[in-house]
Design an enzyme around this catalytic site. Structure first.
Site, mmCIF file in Angstrom:
data_model
loop_
_atom_site.group_PDB
_atom_site.id
_atom_site.type_symbol
_atom_site.label_atom_id
_atom_site.label_comp_id
_atom_site.label_asym_id
_atom_site.label_seq_id
_atom_site.Cartn_x
_atom_site.Cartn_y
_atom_site.Cartn_z
ATOM 1 N N GLY A 1 0.817 -1.205 0.000
ATOM 2 C CA GLY A 1 0.000 0.000 0.000
ATOM 3 C C GLY A 1 0.851 1.255 0.000
ATOM 4 O O GLY A 1 2.041 1.224 -0.297
ATOM 5 N N GLY B 1 6.514 5.040 -8.079
ATOM 6 C CA GLY B 1 7.271 3.808 -8.278
ATOM 7 C C GLY B 1 6.360 2.615 -8.489
ATOM 8 O O GLY B 1 6.577 1.788 -9.394
ATOM 9 N N HIS B 2 5.306 2.525 -7.681
ATOM 10 C CA HIS B 2 4.338 1.434 -7.856
ATOM 11 C C HIS B 2 3.593 1.591 -9.183
ATOM 12 O O HIS B 2 3.326 0.601 -9.876
ATOM 13 C CB HIS B 2 3.325 1.432 -6.707
ATOM 14 C CG HIS B 2 3.928 1.191 -5.366
ATOM 15 N ND1 HIS B 2 3.995 2.165 -4.393
ATOM 16 C CD2 HIS B 2 4.499 0.092 -4.818
ATOM 17 C CE1 HIS B 2 4.564 1.673 -3.310
ATOM 18 N NE2 HIS B 2 4.890 0.421 -3.548
ATOM 19 N N GLN C 1 13.590 -2.793 -8.492
ATOM 20 C CA GLN C 1 15.003 -3.053 -8.259
ATOM 21 C C GLN C 1 15.554 -2.285 -7.061
ATOM 22 O O GLN C 1 16.680 -2.562 -6.635
ATOM 23 C CB GLN C 1 15.803 -2.718 -9.524
ATOM 24 C CG GLN C 1 15.524 -3.670 -10.679
ATOM 25 C CD GLN C 1 16.278 -3.309 -11.940
ATOM 26 O OE1 GLN C 1 16.968 -2.294 -11.997
ATOM 27 N NE2 GLN C 1 16.131 -4.125 -12.973
ATOM 28 N N VAL D 1 12.625 4.071 -9.453
ATOM 29 C CA VAL D 1 12.114 5.393 -9.805
ATOM 30 C C VAL D 1 12.581 6.374 -8.737
ATOM 31 O O VAL D 1 12.489 6.094 -7.539
ATOM 32 C CB VAL D 1 10.577 5.391 -9.894
ATOM 33 C CG1 VAL D 1 10.052 6.797 -10.205
ATOM 34 C CG2 VAL D 1 10.111 4.405 -10.961
ATOM 35 N N ARG E 1 8.235 5.241 2.768
ATOM 36 C CA ARG E 1 8.753 5.776 4.027
ATOM 37 C C ARG E 1 9.279 7.210 3.897
ATOM 38 O O ARG E 1 9.575 7.845 4.901
ATOM 39 C CB ARG E 1 9.852 4.859 4.575
ATOM 40 C CG ARG E 1 9.331 3.513 5.070
ATOM 41 C CD ARG E 1 10.430 2.700 5.745
ATOM 42 N NE ARG E 1 9.874 1.549 6.448
ATOM 43 C CZ ARG E 1 9.776 0.339 5.948
ATOM 44 N NH1 ARG E 1 10.199 0.124 4.720
ATOM 45 N NH2 ARG E 1 9.260 -0.653 6.649
#
Length: 330
Positions: free
Chosen positions: A28, A33-34, A149, A177, A188
């Site tokens: 979540g 990036g996701h 990565q 990213v 975070r």
């Protein structure tokens, strides 16, 4: 495209499947990036395939004193990001759905590779990661799974698990990213205060410094190979700032600045500066490793390597890495 939110494996299995299915596993707090992982998945399965994003904060991979309770839960926003990126479904199971009998008595062991670097800092972490990834692969039944990565050791272990245990799933690594200032995107990052973020930029600066030293070394190595083994070659090497004693090709390969030891040294300089900042960066590790087993490489190493770093700034722990390729000795 309208994304569907499903809560149980039964609901997911009831969906009609025509093409290939790709899964993007997350905890979540989705970010760009996701979204990049989702877009990569869509490109792999095509318009007729299905992209499933899992959202599950896995308690098994959090150690004592880690941030399980404060880990952000933003499901409504996650669904919107997944939809905008091209997902078909978001699978957001409860803890009881994933671990119906409570914490599993049988788990997947990461083995020796999982005890190094992140595993040494966070004992048992990778056992928890591989256990939930294994379960989610079974629950979602994909043809391919995307992983970033940025978590290089995790990606390597998942690839090894899929191969060693015959999961029959294509594991796809997607490049890290970064934010405009170079900081690797992470859920975070939101914990960092402005001053902590300035300190945290030392992670990417250290990696870029190591990369630049490595690039200079590889360029000099290539230049050395092009110069004939004559007096002219010694003169050319001298013009590049090298000693005439380095005219021997083998000596050049061993002594060039930017060999693994010098790459580590260049990266450490940036980290040492950040350790004196306010607030300071507290280094967990800086490592230059072979991605096959995450052991440190020697100065005669050739092939793919990973320059990895992990550190704390305030109460936030961050990690980052860059891939490097060391050319064959002349």
């Amino acid at each position: 495209m309208s994304v569907v939110l499903v809560r149980t494996a039964g609901e997911l299995h009831a969906r009609a499947r025509v093409g290939r299915r790709a899964v993007v596993m997350t905890m979540g707090a989705l970010h760009e990036g996701h979204a990049t992982l989702v877009r990569t998945a869509r490109g792999i399965v095509g318009p007729d395939g299905e992209v499933v994003v899992t959202v599950f904060v896995n308690p098994l991979q959090f150690g004592a004193g880690e941030d399980l309770d404060r880990y952000p839960r933003t499901l409504d926003a996650d669904v919107k990001i997944a939809e905008q990126a091209g997902a078909d479904a978001v699978f957001a199971p409860s803890v009881d759905e994933v671990y119906p009998g409570g914490e599993p008595q049988v788990r997947i062991s990461a083995g020796p590779m999982g005890e190094r670097l992140e595993g040494a800092t966070r004992p048992g972490h990778f056992d928890g990661v591989l256990t939930v990834v294994g379960k989610l692969l079974h629950l979602t039944r994909p043809d391919a799974a995307m992983f970033g990565q940025k978590d290089a050791q995790q990606l390597a272990l998942i690839r090894r698990m899929a191969r060693d245990l015959n999961f029959g799933v294509e594991i796809v690594g997607v490049p890290t990213v970064r934010e405009p200032d170079g900081l690797a995107l992470s859920s975070r990052n939101r914990y960092l205060t402005p001053s902590e973020r300035r300190t945290a930029l030392a992670l990417s600066r250290a990696l870029f410094a190591g990369r630049d030293r490595h690039a200079a070394q590889e360029a000099l190595r290539a230049r050395a190979r092009e110069v004939p083994a004559t007096h002219a070659r010694a003169q050319a090497l001298s013009a590049l700032g090298e000693s005439r004693a380095a005219a021997d090709t083998h000596a050049v390969a061993k002594a060039l600045p930017g060999a693994p030891a010098a790459v580590r040294a260049a990266a450490r300089l940036a980290l040492d500066d950040a350790a004196r900042a306010n607030p300071p960066l507290v280094l967990d590790y800086l490592a230059l490793v072979d991605p096959a087993d995450f052991t440190e490489i020697g100065d005669d190493f050739t092939g793919e390597a990973v320059l990895a770093v992990a550190a704390r700034v305030g109460t936030t722990r961050l990690l980052d890495n860059l891939p490097l390729t060391f050319g064959a000795a002349p």
